[in-house]
Design an enzyme around this catalytic site. Sequence first.
Site, PDB file in Angstrom:
ATOM      1  N   CYS A 184       0.778  -1.279   0.091  1.00 42.48           N
ATOM      2  CA  CYS A 184      -0.095   0.001  -0.093  1.00 42.48           C
ATOM      3  C   CYS A 184       0.703   1.191   0.017  1.00 42.48           C
ATOM      4  O   CYS A 184       0.612   2.223  -0.742  1.00 42.48           O
ATOM      5  CB  CYS A 184      -0.967  -0.034   1.190  1.00 42.48           C
ATOM      6  SG  CYS A 184      -2.095   1.421   1.256  1.00 42.48           S
ATOM      7  N   CYS A 185       1.913   1.338   0.793  1.00 39.29           N
ATOM      8  CA  CYS A 185       2.743   2.474   0.963  1.00 39.29           C
ATOM      9  C   CYS A 185       3.612   2.546  -0.548  1.00 39.29           C
ATOM     10  O   CYS A 185       3.629   3.631  -0.931  1.00 39.29           O
ATOM     11  CB  CYS A 185       3.904   2.326   1.871  1.00 39.29           C
ATOM     12  SG  CYS A 185       3.272   2.893   3.758  1.00 39.29           S
TER      13      CYS A 185
ATOM     14  N   CYS B 219       7.713   3.939   6.058  1.00 44.16           N
ATOM     15  CA  CYS B 219       7.220   3.853   4.699  1.00 44.16           C
ATOM     16  C   CYS B 219       8.077   3.290   3.497  1.00 44.16           C
ATOM     17  O   CYS B 219       7.771   2.867   2.501  1.00 44.16           O
ATOM     18  CB  CYS B 219       6.407   4.876   4.381  1.00 44.16           C
ATOM     19  SG  CYS B 219       7.083   6.531   4.318  1.00 44.16           S
TER      20      CYS B 219
HETATM   21 FE1  SF4 Z   1      -1.404   2.917   2.798  1.00 43.51          FE
HETATM   22 FE2  SF4 Z   1       1.106   3.350   3.840  1.00 43.51          FE
HETATM   23 FE3  SF4 Z   1      -0.877   5.362   4.032  1.00 43.51          FE
HETATM   24 FE4  SF4 Z   1      -0.847   3.027   5.601  1.00 43.51          FE
HETATM   25  S1  SF4 Z   1       0.602   4.754   5.485  1.00 43.51           S
HETATM   26  S2  SF4 Z   1      -2.886   3.838   4.394  1.00 43.51           S
HETATM   27  S3  SF4 Z   1      -0.044   1.449   4.420  1.00 43.51           S
HETATM   28  S4  SF4 Z   1       0.009   4.474   2.158  1.00 43.51           S
END
Ligand code: SF4
Length: 236
Positions: A123-124, A232
């Site tokens: 996701c990151c 991240c």
């Molecule tokens: Fe996604 Fe990273 Fe934001 Fe969490 S911190 S919502 S894993 S982008």
Amino acid sequence: MTGHDRTSEELRALALQGNEELGWDSPANDVVAWVAREFGVAATAVASSMADAVLPHLVSQQLPGVDVLFLETGYHFPETLATRNEVAGSLDVNLVDVLPALTVEEQDRRYGRDLFGTDPAWCCALRKMDPLKNALAGYDVWFTGVRRDEAPTRTTTPLVTWDTQHELVKVNPLAAWSFDDLLEYARSHQVPVNLLLSNGYPSIGCRPCTRPVAPGEDPRAGRWAGLAKTECGIHQ
Ligand code: SF4
């Protein structure tokens, strides 16, 4: 000057020179002055998570109109978006929303709902690291607000370094500052501060991955709490 007037080798040499010139604890204003002298505004970006506007304010005093990059992941707290709007409206900067390729809805459809819960690293990568890498390709140097006192992983942060991951000069003018130094600067210069900062969130990221921390706890303990993940991946 654009981000492509110097070769990688030339930029790497400049990073080394800046590191030698400024050492471990030069004043933040001297660090910004070095960037203004060596690079100018068009080649410079400031990254801001909108926890506070100290870094954009500090840099814009010597580089007015500088681009401030905000990673608009689609998962921010309302307080963070309010700070972003305040910065755009009150400082002499050019606010740039850096967007992921997919909206949250598109990501949910393609990779499953709430990817932050099943695979936060991915996701990151999709919402922060890839968009930032693309955005930084247009610059020679970027400023970050990383401080040595934020986490054990950050205690050796230099003022100026070569960023091998993104291939440009990375400057951390607040590296030697404490959290109190930051608050004092914000107070004395009346710069916008995220309301969450004084409500138990010394480190602010995306809403699903940030919780408040207890007094005395590691400031970044609230990021991806309960997981081995602490960064991240942007500041490696
Ligand atoms: Fe996604 Fe990273 Fe934001 Fe969490 S911190 S919502 S894993 S982008």
